[in-house]
Motif scaffolding. Structure first.
Motif, PDB file in Angstrom:
ATOM      1  N   THR A 224      25.360 -26.665 -49.697  1.00 57.26           N
ATOM      2  CA  THR A 224      25.738 -27.801 -50.535  1.00 57.26           C
ATOM      3  C   THR A 224      25.635 -29.113 -49.771  1.00 57.26           C
ATOM      4  OG1 THR A 224      27.273 -26.418 -51.815  1.00 57.26           O
ATOM      5  CG2 THR A 224      27.622 -28.803 -51.912  1.00 57.26           C
ATOM      6  N   ARG A 225      25.160 -30.148 -50.480  1.00 62.99           N
ATOM      7  CA  ARG A 225      25.210 -31.514 -49.975  1.00 62.99           C
ATOM      8  C   ARG A 225      25.970 -32.358 -50.993  1.00 62.99           C
ATOM      9  NH1 ARG A 225      24.148 -28.875 -46.486  1.00 62.99           N
ATOM     10  NH2 ARG A 225      22.417 -28.935 -44.995  1.00 62.99           N
ATOM     11  N   VAL A 226      26.831 -33.231 -50.493  1.00 65.71           N
ATOM     12  CA  VAL A 226      27.625 -34.107 -51.349  1.00 65.71           C
ATOM     13  C   VAL A 226      27.230 -35.552 -51.063  1.00 65.71           C
ATOM     14  CG1 VAL A 226      29.948 -34.873 -51.962  1.00 65.71           C
ATOM     15  CG2 VAL A 226      29.535 -32.466 -51.384  1.00 65.71           C
ATOM     16  N   LEU A 227      26.754 -36.271 -52.087  1.00 71.31           N
ATOM     17  CA  LEU A 227      26.369 -37.668 -51.947  1.00 71.31           C
ATOM     18  C   LEU A 227      27.479 -38.550 -52.507  1.00 71.31           C
ATOM     19  CD1 LEU A 227      22.623 -37.559 -53.137  1.00 71.31           C
ATOM     20  CD2 LEU A 227      23.597 -36.916 -50.922  1.00 71.31           C
ATOM     21  N   LEU A 228      28.034 -39.405 -51.658  1.00 69.29           N
ATOM     22  CA  LEU A 228      29.106 -40.303 -52.070  1.00 69.29           C
ATOM     23  C   LEU A 228      28.726 -41.735 -51.712  1.00 69.29           C
ATOM     24  CD1 LEU A 228      32.258 -38.317 -50.844  1.00 69.29           C
ATOM     25  CD2 LEU A 228      31.284 -38.367 -53.146  1.00 69.29           C
ATOM     26  N   GLY A 229      28.946 -42.658 -52.642  1.00 67.52           N
ATOM     27  CA  GLY A 229      28.628 -44.052 -52.409  1.00 67.52           C
ATOM     28  C   GLY A 229      29.678 -44.740 -51.555  1.00 67.52           C
ATOM     29  N   THR A 230      29.236 -45.556 -50.622  1.00 68.36           N
ATOM     30  CA  THR A 230      30.183 -46.261 -49.749  1.00 68.36           C
ATOM     31  C   THR A 230      30.997 -47.303 -50.497  1.00 68.36           C
ATOM     32  OG1 THR A 230      28.473 -47.875 -49.123  1.00 68.36           O
ATOM     33  CG2 THR A 230      28.727 -45.916 -47.720  1.00 68.36           C
TER      34      THR A 230
ATOM     35  N   PRO B 180      34.743 -46.935 -55.995  1.00 67.02           N
ATOM     36  CA  PRO B 180      36.111 -47.444 -56.024  1.00 67.02           C
ATOM     37  C   PRO B 180      37.174 -46.395 -55.724  1.00 67.02           C
ATOM     38  CG  PRO B 180      34.874 -48.175 -57.953  1.00 67.02           C
ATOM     39  CD  PRO B 180      34.057 -47.114 -57.281  1.00 67.02           C
ATOM     40  N   VAL B 181      36.875 -45.105 -55.952  1.00 65.39           N
ATOM     41  CA  VAL B 181      37.893 -44.065 -55.806  1.00 65.39           C
ATOM     42  C   VAL B 181      37.577 -43.106 -54.668  1.00 65.39           C
ATOM     43  CG1 VAL B 181      39.106 -42.179 -56.964  1.00 65.39           C
ATOM     44  CG2 VAL B 181      38.461 -44.218 -58.261  1.00 65.39           C
ATOM     45  N   VAL B 182      36.366 -42.559 -54.640  1.00 69.51           N
ATOM     46  CA  VAL B 182      36.042 -41.493 -53.683  1.00 69.51           C
ATOM     47  C   VAL B 182      34.979 -41.994 -52.703  1.00 69.51           C
ATOM     48  CG1 VAL B 182      35.405 -39.076 -53.409  1.00 69.51           C
ATOM     49  CG2 VAL B 182      36.528 -39.816 -55.501  1.00 69.51           C
ATOM     50  N   ARG B 183      35.404 -42.736 -51.692  1.00 72.80           N
ATOM     51  CA  ARG B 183      34.487 -43.172 -50.646  1.00 72.80           C
ATOM     52  C   ARG B 183      34.313 -42.066 -49.607  1.00 72.80           C
ATOM     53  NH1 ARG B 183      38.038 -47.473 -49.872  1.00 72.80           N
ATOM     54  NH2 ARG B 183      38.116 -46.842 -47.676  1.00 72.80           N
ATOM     55  N   PRO B 184      33.161 -41.975 -48.982  1.00 73.88           N
ATOM     56  CA  PRO B 184      32.939 -40.902 -48.013  1.00 73.88           C
ATOM     57  C   PRO B 184      33.881 -40.940 -46.818  1.00 73.88           C
ATOM     58  CG  PRO B 184      31.092 -42.458 -48.034  1.00 73.88           C
ATOM     59  CD  PRO B 184      31.936 -42.771 -49.216  1.00 73.88           C
ATOM     60  N   ASP B 185      34.344 -42.123 -46.415  1.00 77.93           N
ATOM     61  CA  ASP B 185      35.247 -42.199 -45.260  1.00 77.93           C
ATOM     62  C   ASP B 185      36.641 -41.655 -45.582  1.00 77.93           C
ATOM     63  OD1 ASP B 185      35.247 -44.740 -46.850  1.00 77.93           O
ATOM     64  OD2 ASP B 185      36.970 -45.174 -45.566  1.00 77.93           O
ATOM     65  N   LEU B 186      36.935 -41.424 -46.848  1.00 81.43           N
ATOM     66  CA  LEU B 186      38.235 -40.876 -47.247  1.00 81.43           C
ATOM     67  C   LEU B 186      38.193 -39.361 -47.435  1.00 81.43           C
ATOM     68  CD1 LEU B 186      39.334 -43.518 -49.931  1.00 81.43           C
ATOM     69  CD2 LEU B 186      39.724 -43.531 -47.460  1.00 81.43           C
ATOM     70  N   VAL B 187      37.015 -38.769 -47.272  1.00 83.32           N
ATOM     71  CA  VAL B 187      36.836 -37.342 -47.574  1.00 83.32           C
ATOM     72  C   VAL B 187      36.751 -36.550 -46.272  1.00 83.32           C
ATOM     73  CG1 VAL B 187      35.281 -35.654 -48.631  1.00 83.32           C
ATOM     74  CG2 VAL B 187      35.717 -37.835 -49.774  1.00 83.32           C
ATOM     75  N   HIS B 188      37.709 -35.657 -46.080  1.00 80.99           N
ATOM     76  CA  HIS B 188      37.736 -34.839 -44.865  1.00 80.99           C
ATOM     77  C   HIS B 188      38.581 -33.598 -45.129  1.00 80.99           C
ATOM     78  CE1 HIS B 188      41.769 -36.554 -44.340  1.00 80.99           C
ATOM     79  NE2 HIS B 188      41.210 -37.755 -44.510  1.00 80.99           N
ATOM     80  N   GLY B 189      38.590 -32.688 -44.185  1.00 82.46           N
ATOM     81  CA  GLY B 189      39.376 -31.471 -44.308  1.00 82.46           C
ATOM     82  C   GLY B 189      38.634 -30.308 -44.924  1.00 82.46           C
ATOM     83  N   TYR B 190      37.340 -30.482 -45.213  1.00 87.92           N
ATOM     84  CA  TYR B 190      36.531 -29.445 -45.842  1.00 87.92           C
ATOM     85  C   TYR B 190      35.709 -28.644 -44.841  1.00 87.92           C
ATOM     86  CZ  TYR B 190      32.979 -32.951 -44.901  1.00 87.92           C
ATOM     87  OH  TYR B 190      32.179 -33.856 -44.256  1.00 87.92           O
TER      88      TYR B 190
END
Length: 289
Positions: free
Chosen positions: A232-238, A241-251
């Motif tokens: 899987t690849r997850v594309l998130l926009g920098t 407004p809600v789910v920025r890549p720098d806020l996503v961790h722990g996976y």
């Protein structure tokens, strides 16, 4: 005769699935890749991506239950019926194991399908949503204020009315996107379908039965014991407004092959904001040995 927005090389047909007449747009030849839209959109979401993929792949873009030109029945907007729709669609198309690209709420459905049946999809590109098993970053709590509209959309009566009126979906399509993502004519193509009372009600039910409950489950840690086997690849926009890549961790320890990719300058509607990046990322991933 049904008239669809025109996109060169794209053909249209309807498939009779159990309890649902589904519209599918298709283009290109080769190994298939399934493109699944988000809310408040339909297959036209992929208009800038299809030409880049169709030169090397058979591209399949269905309108999902309640959206576009697919039926909008009065029920069936929770995970299980939406999963069953996708399984029936793949069976009808004789696609046993397929690459899939899913944006927004459809990515939530595909994530769960991959957890339930890792062999259903060969490779998965999720756009605009995090892995279901992330840690809750406290900074994201502040960002959740931008999701105020969910409370309105889940309200019976008010939710469908807001969607029919058009102001709220217009706000979502423009306020959560980078400038220039869609023309006014493109936005109107999405709004026009939502003026149908049945589709407006379907959109409200989708939030009530899937999007809002799953958001609560993700941010409360309901999937923290899950393990993802599907590459899987997850594309998130920098600029999301809600789910920025720098806020996503722990996976990181909960998947065999999972990477979160930051798309610079993009917000939530990445297929329209950065279509060349999406095409390049998808082909690089699905064509890898």
């Amino acid at each position: 005769m049904v008239e669809f927005p025109a996109l060169e090389g794209v053909s249209h047909r309807f498939l009779d699935l159990p309890g649902l007449r589904a519209h599918v747009a298709e283009a290109g030849d080769g190994d298939p890749v399934l493109l699944l839209h988000g809310f408040p959109q339909h297959w036209w979401e992929w208009r800038k991506v299809v030409p880049g993929l169709a030169g090397r792949r058979r591209v399949v873009c269905p309108d999902l239950r309640g959206a576009g030109w697919t039926d909008a029945p009065r029920r069936g907007y929770g995970y299980e019926p939406l999963r069953d729709d996708l399984v029936a669609l793949l069976d009808e198309l004789d696609l046993d194991r397929v690459d899939v690209v899913a944006h927004d709420w459809s990515a939530i459905v595909v994530f769960r399908m991959c957890l339930d049946d890792p062999d259903r999809f060969r490779r998965f590109v999720a756009i605009g949503v995090p892995p279901l098993f992330i840690d809750l970053d406290r900074r994201m709590l502040g960002a959740l204020r931008h999701a105020w509209y969910q409370l309105a959309l889940v309200t019976p009566g008010a939710g469908p009315w807001l969607l029919r009126r058009g102001g709220l979906p217009h706000y979502l399509l423009t306020g959560f996107a980078a400038p220039g993502a869609s023309t006014p004519a493109d936005v109107e193509i999405f709004l026009e379908r939502l003026r149908d009372p049945a589709r407006a009600k379907a959109g409200s039910l989708l939030y009530r039965k899937l999007i809002t409950p799953e958001s609560v489950r993700i941010f409360s840690g309901a999937y923290k014991k899950a393990h993802l086997k599907t590459p899987t690849r997850v594309l998130l926009g920098t600029q999301d407004p809600v789910v920025r890549p720098d806020l996503v961790h722990g996976y990181e320890d909960q998947a065999d092959d999972l990477e979160v990719v930051a798309v610079a300058g993009a917000a939530h509607f990445i297929p329209e904001e950065r279509p060349k990046d999406v095409v390049a990322r998808v082909l690089e991933f699905v064509d890898a040995p």
